[in-house]
Design a protein around this motif. Structure first.
Motif, short mmCIF file in Angstrom:
data_model
loop_
_atom_site.label_atom_id
_atom_site.label_comp_id
_atom_site.label_asym_id
_atom_site.label_seq_id
_atom_site.Cartn_x
_atom_site.Cartn_y
_atom_site.Cartn_z
N LEU A 167 -9.83 12.80 -4.16
CA LEU A 167 -8.85 12.63 -5.01
C LEU A 167 -7.78 12.19 -4.75
O LEU A 167 -7.17 11.27 -4.84
CB LEU A 167 -8.94 13.92 -5.91
N GLU A 168 -7.07 13.54 -3.86
CA GLU A 168 -5.82 13.48 -2.92
C GLU A 168 -5.94 11.84 -2.18
O GLU A 168 -4.67 11.49 -1.76
CB GLU A 168 -5.96 14.20 -1.57
N MET A 169 -6.95 11.70 -1.31
CA MET A 169 -6.93 10.45 -0.33
C MET A 169 -6.59 9.15 -1.42
O MET A 169 -5.69 8.24 -1.63
CB MET A 169 -8.37 9.99 -0.39
N VAL A 170 -7.36 8.40 -2.75
CA VAL A 170 -7.08 7.77 -3.41
C VAL A 170 -6.07 7.84 -4.64
O VAL A 170 -4.70 6.63 -4.00
CB VAL A 170 -8.33 8.00 -4.70
N LEU A 171 -5.26 8.98 -4.58
CA LEU A 171 -3.90 8.97 -4.94
C LEU A 171 -2.56 8.72 -4.28
O LEU A 171 -2.22 8.02 -4.33
CB LEU A 171 -3.54 10.44 -5.37
N ARG A 172 -3.41 9.17 -3.28
CA ARG A 172 -1.57 8.44 -1.86
C ARG A 172 -2.19 7.12 -1.13
O ARG A 172 -0.88 7.10 -1.07
CB ARG A 172 -2.31 9.64 -0.70
N ALA A 173 -3.10 7.28 -1.80
CA ALA A 173 -2.81 5.47 -1.04
C ALA A 173 -2.52 4.78 -1.90
O ALA A 173 -2.05 3.73 -1.93
CB ALA A 173 -4.65 5.35 -0.95
N ALA A 174 -2.79 4.87 -3.31
CA ALA A 174 -2.59 4.42 -4.90
C ALA A 174 -0.68 4.26 -4.69
O ALA A 174 -0.68 3.06 -4.73
CB ALA A 174 -2.92 4.93 -5.98
N ILE A 180 -7.49 -0.94 -3.62
CA ILE A 180 -8.45 0.11 -3.96
C ILE A 180 -9.49 -1.21 -4.74
O ILE A 180 -9.52 -0.88 -5.70
CB ILE A 180 -7.77 1.40 -4.79
N THR A 181 -10.80 -0.51 -4.29
CA THR A 181 -11.32 -1.52 -5.06
C THR A 181 -13.04 -0.52 -4.90
O THR A 181 -12.77 0.63 -4.08
CB THR A 181 -12.10 -3.01 -4.59
N GLU A 182 -14.21 -0.85 -5.40
CA GLU A 182 -15.06 0.00 -5.67
C GLU A 182 -15.94 -1.41 -5.59
O GLU A 182 -15.98 -2.44 -6.09
CB GLU A 182 -15.26 0.58 -6.67
#
Length: 220
Positions: A167-174, A180-182
């Motif tokens: 979760l931290e990875m996504v938040l800091r990347a944003a 960010i894609t899926e």
């Protein structure tokens, strides 16, 4: 091009043969043993994987230990429990390799009725909804199969070493304005019992870790 695949591992001896046997050419497995009491490390080593021992218990600790020892330009993460097919790593890695995305998450699509317990699926959907509102990233799943460039991940300065790490990875990347894609990946019934959704204690611990990360990292 060689791509490192980081596999946090805790007592996965029954799954590792299938997982490592389906690793695509050019994808180099790094199995991070996080205190297994079975033959996980020995089996992984015998099957040609690089084995790293991380004594500090925690999902994030294992993931980050693998990231630190990796030497590839691009890295992937995935679980070692046979719930995800390594043959589909190409789906998550390709958008990063092509320069279309900075972080790709595999959106899990259950292939069997028992692959994703209802309570875990509901919790994931709520979390993904919160992430969409906070980050604007079009995510529907905090998928454990993901890909990004190693140097960029290290520059994010990830600090969580428990279940809040993904979760931290996504938040800091944003917060860093990453694209960010899926992409969809098959989700299979795991081998053995989950350390998270398979126990009440594991589920509560993961929820607590993620709530803490959400509270600590405010939108930029």
């Amino acid at each position: 091009m060689t791509i490192d695949v980081i596999l946090p591992c805790l007592d996965e001896e029954a799954a590792l043969g299938w997982v490592l046997g389906r690793m695509p050419d050019g994808y180099r497995p790094i199995v991070v043993d996080n205190g297994s009491t079975d033959r996980s490390a020995e089996i992984a080593r015998d099957l040609g994987a690089r084995v790293v021992h991380e004594p500090r218990r925690g999902f994030g600790a294992a993931c980050h230990a693998g990231l630190l020892v990796s030497s590839a330009e691009l890295v992937c993460f995935m679980d070692a429990d046979a719930s995800l097919d390594p043959a589909q790593l190409l789906r998550v890695a390709t958008p990063v390799l092509d320069g279309r995305s900075d972080l790709v998450l595999g959106r899990r699509v259950p292939q069997t009725a028992g692959a994703w317990p209802p309570h875990a699926r509901l919790g994931n959907a709520v979390l993904a909804g919160n992430l969409r509102r906070r980050t604007g990233a079009p995510l529907h799943d905090l998928g454990p199969m993901r890909a990004a460039r190693r140097s960029s991940l290290l520059a994010l300065g990830l600090t969580d070493r428990r279940f809040g790490y993904p979760l931290e990875m996504v938040l800091r990347a944003a917060a860093a304005d990453w694209r960010i894609t899926e992409v969809e990946v098959d989700y299979l019934a795991r081998t053995g019992r989950s350390k998270v959704t398979g126990t009440l204690r594991g589920t509560l611990r993961a929820v607590a870790d993620m709530r803490r990360v959400m509270a600590e990292i405010r939108p930029g």
